[in-house]
Design a protein around this motif. Structure first.
Motif, PDB file in Angstrom:
ATOM      1  N   ASN A 160       0.900  -1.243   0.125  1.00  0.00           N
ATOM      2  CA  ASN A 160      -0.039   0.079  -0.080  1.00  0.00           C
ATOM      3  C   ASN A 160       0.927   1.491   0.012  1.00  0.00           C
ATOM      4  OD1 ASN A 160      -3.192  -0.293   0.408  1.00  0.00           O
ATOM      5  ND2 ASN A 160      -2.318  -2.154   1.487  1.00  0.00           N
ATOM      6  N   ILE A 161       2.052   1.223   0.617  1.00  0.00           N
ATOM      7  CA  ILE A 161       2.825   2.333   0.715  1.00  0.00           C
ATOM      8  C   ILE A 161       3.407   2.577  -0.868  1.00  0.00           C
ATOM      9  CG2 ILE A 161       5.089   3.171   1.262  1.00  0.00           C
ATOM     10  CD1 ILE A 161       4.942   1.730   3.897  1.00  0.00           C
ATOM     11  N   VAL A 162       3.807   1.411  -1.508  1.00  0.00           N
ATOM     12  CA  VAL A 162       4.257   1.531  -2.766  1.00  0.00           C
ATOM     13  C   VAL A 162       2.984   2.137  -3.783  1.00  0.00           C
ATOM     14  CG1 VAL A 162       4.813   0.491  -4.778  1.00  0.00           C
ATOM     15  CG2 VAL A 162       6.021   0.082  -2.425  1.00  0.00           C
ATOM     16  N   GLU A 188      -4.488   4.429   7.650  1.00  0.00           N
ATOM     17  CA  GLU A 188      -4.883   5.692   7.553  1.00  0.00           C
ATOM     18  C   GLU A 188      -3.308   6.417   7.534  1.00  0.00           C
ATOM     19  OE1 GLU A 188      -7.300   6.975  10.718  1.00  0.00           O
ATOM     20  OE2 GLU A 188      -8.890   5.601  10.236  1.00  0.00           O
ATOM     21  N   ASP A 189      -2.245   5.971   7.966  1.00  0.00           N
ATOM     22  CA  ASP A 189      -1.085   6.747   7.960  1.00  0.00           C
ATOM     23  C   ASP A 189      -0.436   6.514   6.456  1.00  0.00           C
ATOM     24  OD1 ASP A 189      -1.340   7.097  10.780  1.00  0.00           O
ATOM     25  OD2 ASP A 189      -0.127   5.467  11.209  1.00  0.00           O
ATOM     26  N   ILE A 190      -0.804   5.685   5.906  1.00  0.00           N
ATOM     27  CA  ILE A 190      -0.417   5.526   4.573  1.00  0.00           C
ATOM     28  C   ILE A 190      -1.014   6.545   3.397  1.00  0.00           C
ATOM     29  CG2 ILE A 190      -0.079   3.867   2.544  1.00  0.00           C
ATOM     30  CD1 ILE A 190       0.326   1.458   4.551  1.00  0.00           C
ATOM     31  N   ALA A 191      -2.234   6.502   3.863  1.00  0.00           N
ATOM     32  CA  ALA A 191      -3.251   7.472   2.974  1.00  0.00           C
ATOM     33  C   ALA A 191      -2.686   9.045   3.217  1.00  0.00           C
ATOM     34  CB  ALA A 191      -4.493   7.144   3.228  1.00  0.00           C
ATOM     35  N   ALA A 192      -1.982   9.305   4.337  1.00  0.00           N
ATOM     36  CA  ALA A 192      -1.766  10.406   4.546  1.00  0.00           C
ATOM     37  C   ALA A 192      -0.314  11.007   4.303  1.00  0.00           C
ATOM     38  CB  ALA A 192      -1.791  10.738   6.141  1.00  0.00           C
ATOM     39  N   ILE A 193       0.193   9.863   3.537  1.00  0.00           N
ATOM     40  CA  ILE A 193       1.619  10.300   3.143  1.00  0.00           C
ATOM     41  C   ILE A 193       1.393  11.391   1.688  1.00  0.00           C
ATOM     42  CG2 ILE A 193       3.656   9.284   1.635  1.00  0.00           C
ATOM     43  CD1 ILE A 193       3.113   6.715   3.038  1.00  0.00           C
ATOM     44  N   HIS A 194       2.588  12.171   1.815  1.00  0.00           N
ATOM     45  CA  HIS A 194       2.442  13.186   0.866  1.00  0.00           C
ATOM     46  C   HIS A 194       3.631  13.484   0.205  1.00  0.00           C
ATOM     47  CE1 HIS A 194       4.317  16.329   3.699  1.00  0.00           C
ATOM     48  NE2 HIS A 194       3.550  15.737   4.497  1.00  0.00           N
ATOM     49  N   ALA A 195       3.827  13.878  -0.942  1.00  0.00           N
ATOM     50  CA  ALA A 195       5.163  14.041  -1.738  1.00  0.00           C
ATOM     51  C   ALA A 195       6.008  15.031  -1.021  1.00  0.00           C
ATOM     52  CB  ALA A 195       4.763  14.457  -3.221  1.00  0.00           C
ATOM     53  N   LEU A 238      19.735  -0.267  -5.372  1.00  0.00           N
ATOM     54  CA  LEU A 238      19.749   0.606  -4.232  1.00  0.00           C
ATOM     55  C   LEU A 238      20.146   1.933  -4.591  1.00  0.00           C
ATOM     56  CD1 LEU A 238      18.935   1.480  -1.183  1.00  0.00           C
ATOM     57  CD2 LEU A 238      21.024   0.409  -0.502  1.00  0.00           C
ATOM     58  N   GLN A 239      21.311   1.952  -5.167  1.00  0.00           N
ATOM     59  CA  GLN A 239      22.103   3.368  -5.750  1.00  0.00           C
ATOM     60  C   GLN A 239      21.352   3.937  -6.531  1.00  0.00           C
ATOM     61  OE1 GLN A 239      25.740   1.255  -6.499  1.00  0.00           O
ATOM     62  NE2 GLN A 239      26.824   2.461  -4.749  1.00  0.00           N
ATOM     63  N   GLU A 240      20.444   3.217  -7.516  1.00  0.00           N
ATOM     64  CA  GLU A 240      19.845   3.850  -8.501  1.00  0.00           C
ATOM     65  C   GLU A 240      18.387   4.259  -8.140  1.00  0.00           C
ATOM     66  OE1 GLU A 240      19.993   1.458 -11.877  1.00  0.00           O
ATOM     67  OE2 GLU A 240      22.113   1.668 -12.172  1.00  0.00           O
ATOM     68  N   SER A 241      17.970   3.814  -7.003  1.00  0.00           N
ATOM     69  CA  SER A 241      16.416   4.329  -6.424  1.00  0.00           C
ATOM     70  C   SER A 241      16.600   5.634  -5.616  1.00  0.00           C
ATOM     71  CB  SER A 241      15.967   3.235  -5.749  1.00  0.00           C
ATOM     72  OG  SER A 241      15.651   1.793  -6.557  1.00  0.00           O
ATOM     73  N   GLN A 242      15.431   6.437  -5.878  1.00  0.00           N
ATOM     74  CA  GLN A 242      15.310   7.448  -5.235  1.00  0.00           C
ATOM     75  C   GLN A 242      14.635   7.233  -3.587  1.00  0.00           C
ATOM     76  OE1 GLN A 242      14.612   7.586  -8.727  1.00  0.00           O
ATOM     77  NE2 GLN A 242      16.658   8.048  -8.672  1.00  0.00           N
ATOM     78  N   ILE A 243      13.565   6.082  -3.882  1.00  0.00           N
ATOM     79  CA  ILE A 243      13.003   5.696  -2.785  1.00  0.00           C
ATOM     80  C   ILE A 243      13.085   4.201  -2.199  1.00  0.00           C
ATOM     81  CG2 ILE A 243      10.765   5.536  -1.756  1.00  0.00           C
ATOM     82  CD1 ILE A 243       9.710   7.993  -3.373  1.00  0.00           C
ATOM     83  N   VAL A 244      13.366   3.771  -1.128  1.00  0.00           N
ATOM     84  CA  VAL A 244      13.292   2.582  -0.948  1.00  0.00           C
ATOM     85  C   VAL A 244      12.345   2.089   0.264  1.00  0.00           C
ATOM     86  CG1 VAL A 244      15.167   2.920   1.060  1.00  0.00           C
ATOM     87  CG2 VAL A 244      14.375   0.572  -0.015  1.00  0.00           C
ATOM     88  N   VAL A 245      11.477   1.133  -0.121  1.00  0.00           N
ATOM     89  CA  VAL A 245      10.418   0.813   0.849  1.00  0.00           C
ATOM     90  C   VAL A 245      10.572  -0.831   1.480  1.00  0.00           C
ATOM     91  CG1 VAL A 245       7.989   0.246   1.134  1.00  0.00           C
ATOM     92  CG2 VAL A 245       8.600   2.043  -0.365  1.00  0.00           C
TER      93      VAL A 245
END
Length: 202
Positions: A23-25, A195-202, A82-89
């Motif tokens: 869901n985070i992704v 709910e915390d995931i839904a609140a994630i913003h850019a 990992l080096q080429e990613s901007q975000i890691v989940v």
């Protein structure tokens, strides 16, 4: 935008950390349309744990068999992703007060001096700067600050420390805990995490 998505639970479809990390992704992709997602299921396709054969190969002795050769290539891929990613989940349950061993095996392949950190006269410095990290955490008991068992928590704290050591500061933790206490506590924890995931913003 490249997102590296890691899961480490052995529980398959029943895994809460997998539900949360997925869901985070999805939320991140919605916030960053066109993102590329690199997925690794570390539990189903784990790296070997480090051995003297790995060290010998890194020092130029070469690999003695195809299994080790394949594993060395896997470790190199881990590092490159990992080096080429901007975000890691990172999806991680708590097993025996800490992270699953396949996740530790992944860490042992990417935490490399000269690649993701180096030592200076002022101490170690992480080289993975300007990246974001999200930790999807699940655990059966209550280990967050303020709970009696909090001193035994070596899951989230370890990952936060490790990521910071590598230069990825202030990861976001999405947590569902108390999952083994009762069905009511479990449902409430999962709903709060969603709910915390839904609140994630850019």
């Amino acid at each position: 935008m490249q997102i590296l998505h890691l899961d480490s639970s052995i529980s398959g479809a029943a895994s809460i950390s997998r539900i949360l990390s997925s869901n985070i992704v999805k939320r991140l992709v919605a916030l960053h349309p066109g993102s590329t997602v690199i997925y690794r299921d570390l539990a189903r396709d784990p790296a070997l744990h480090l051995s003297s054969e790995h060290l010998a190969a890194w020092q130029g002795a070469g690999a003695k068999d195809s299994l080790l050769t394949e594993d060395l290539f896997k470790g190199s891929a881990y590092l490159e992703e990992l080096q080429e990613s901007q975000i890691v989940v990172i999806g991680t349950p708590m097993y025996n007060l800490t992270i699953p061993t396949p996740l530790k095996a992944w860490i042992d392949r990417i935490a490399l001096v000269g690649k993701t950190f180096h030592y200076t006269a002022k101490g170690p410095e992480g080289l993975l700067k300007n990246k974001q990290a999200y930790i999807a955490s699940s655990r059966g008991g209550m280990y967050s600050p303020g709970n009696p068992a909090a001193p035994l928590e070596h899951q989230e704290s370890y990952l936060i420390g490790l990521l910071g050591f590598l230069g990825i500061k202030h990861p976001t933790v999405i947590r569902a805990e108390g999952l083994a206490i009762s069905a009511q506590v479990k449902d409430a924890a999962i709903n709060q995490a969603l709910e915390d995931i839904a609140a994630i913003h850019a």
